[in-house]
Design a protein around this motif. Structure first.
Motif, PDB file in Angstrom:
ATOM      1  N   HIS A  13       0.831  -1.206   0.000  1.00 54.70           N
ATOM      2  CA  HIS A  13       0.000   0.000   0.000  1.00 54.70           C
ATOM      3  C   HIS A  13       0.867   1.258   0.000  1.00 54.70           C
ATOM      4  N   MET A  16       1.957   1.978  -3.455  1.00 53.03           N
ATOM      5  CA  MET A  16       0.869   2.578  -4.219  1.00 53.03           C
ATOM      6  C   MET A  16       0.689   4.054  -3.861  1.00 53.03           C
ATOM      7  N   SER A  19       3.026   6.444  -5.578  1.00 45.34           N
ATOM      8  CA  SER A  19       2.906   6.580  -7.036  1.00 45.34           C
ATOM      9  C   SER A  19       2.062   7.807  -7.363  1.00 45.34           C
ATOM     10  N   HIS A  51     -13.210   2.157   0.816  1.00 44.66           N
ATOM     11  CA  HIS A  51     -12.862   1.222  -0.253  1.00 44.66           C
ATOM     12  C   HIS A  51     -12.436  -0.130   0.330  1.00 44.66           C
ATOM     13  N   SER A  55     -14.390  -3.669  -0.112  1.00 41.68           N
ATOM     14  CA  SER A  55     -13.714  -4.783  -0.779  1.00 41.68           C
ATOM     15  C   SER A  55     -13.629  -6.006   0.123  1.00 41.68           C
ATOM     16  N   LYS A 126     -10.555   3.502 -10.661  1.00 39.74           N
ATOM     17  CA  LYS A 126      -9.279   2.781 -10.615  1.00 39.74           C
ATOM     18  C   LYS A 126      -8.953   2.376  -9.175  1.00 39.74           C
ATOM     19  N   ALA A 127      -9.324   3.226  -8.218  1.00 39.33           N
ATOM     20  CA  ALA A 127      -9.091   2.902  -6.807  1.00 39.33           C
ATOM     21  C   ALA A 127      -9.949   1.723  -6.382  1.00 39.33           C
ATOM     22  N   TYR A 130      -8.392  -1.341  -7.812  1.00 32.18           N
ATOM     23  CA  TYR A 130      -7.122  -1.621  -7.126  1.00 32.18           C
ATOM     24  C   TYR A 130      -7.362  -2.350  -5.803  1.00 32.18           C
ATOM     25  N   PHE A 131      -8.266  -1.834  -4.989  1.00 31.94           N
ATOM     26  CA  PHE A 131      -8.497  -2.448  -3.684  1.00 31.94           C
ATOM     27  C   PHE A 131      -9.157  -3.812  -3.811  1.00 31.94           C
ATOM     28  N   GLY A 133      -8.679  -5.925  -6.292  1.00 32.92           N
ATOM     29  CA  GLY A 133      -7.639  -6.857  -6.729  1.00 32.92           C
ATOM     30  C   GLY A 133      -6.631  -7.158  -5.632  1.00 32.92           C
ATOM     31  N   LEU A 134      -6.181  -6.102  -4.957  1.00 35.49           N
ATOM     32  CA  LEU A 134      -5.161  -6.290  -3.918  1.00 35.49           C
ATOM     33  C   LEU A 134      -5.682  -7.134  -2.765  1.00 35.49           C
TER      34      LEU A 134
END
Length: 213
Positions: A13, A16, A19, A51, A55, A126-127, A130-131, A133-134
């Protein structure tokens, strides 16, 4: 909960967070006002907490599996990020500093910053992806709800720490003096970060639309 899961997820995290993206661009756009920037940092952290919880409880997967709802979120996110990009471009054109955010002038408040942070992160699909998938890859079904809540709190606190420190550092007089000398470049960078994500989402939406006939 295995300690290695806690530390591995935290390390990923942090990578990320470091980035460049819309959240970082928002910090650049609000750092002229320390209170506003700290509010934005808190808003981003709260959005990341939401998020994470969505998730970890499977709600995000339900949202993503409903094309109309997910596309509506994508469209709202693209339009909001596009509006932020337009505000940054207007600042480039007029030579305005960070005090102009999305066409608004004046000193900001903590609440205004929180709302900006929440909207920028929550409306970025996209966030969400991302969460999903992660956390789906890292957190097995055997991990209990208490441990899942602890992981969500970890991601939120790391985000608050990162963006809070960024807000404090970027709002110092020395940093503001440096940013003021390169204000045009900073506005161009924020417009680029917001705009690229907005365009990418719109192109993704256009690619998913059914063709004629």
């Amino acid at each position: 909960m295995p300690a290695e899961l806690f530390f591995t997820l935290g390390a990923l995290h942090l990578v990320m967070l470091a980035s460049p993206g819309p959240d970082f661009a928002l910090m650049l756009r609000t750092c002229h006002d320390r209170v506003l920037a700290l509010g934005a940092a808190l808003g981003i952290a709260l959005a990341i907490l939401l998020h994470s919880l969505l998730s970890l409880t499977g709600i995000s997967l339900l949202v993503a599996s409903a094309p109309w709802l997910f596309n509506a979120i994508k469209l709202a996110g693209a339009l909001y990020l596009g509006w932020l990009a337009w505000g940054a471009l207007q600042a480039v054109r007029t030579g305005a500093g960070g005090g102009q955010h999305g066409g608004c002038r004046g000193q900001g408040s903590l609440g205004q910053g929180v709302r900006m942070g929440l909207a920028t992160n929550l409306l970025n699909p996209k966030a969400l992806v991302y969460f999903m998938g992660l956390l789906a890859a890292m957190v097995s079904p055997q991990v209990g709800m208490g441990s899942r809540a602890l992981l969500a709190a970890e991601l939120c606190l790391l985000s608050l720490l990162w963006f809070g420190v960024l807000a404090l550092c970027l709002s110092t007089p020395r940093a503001q003096a440096l940013l003021a000398r390169s204000q045009r470049a900073v506005n161009m960078l924020t417009a680029l970060l917001f705009g690229l994500v907005s365009i990418a989402i719109l192109l993704e939406l256009a690619g998913g639309l059914p063709g004629p006939g």
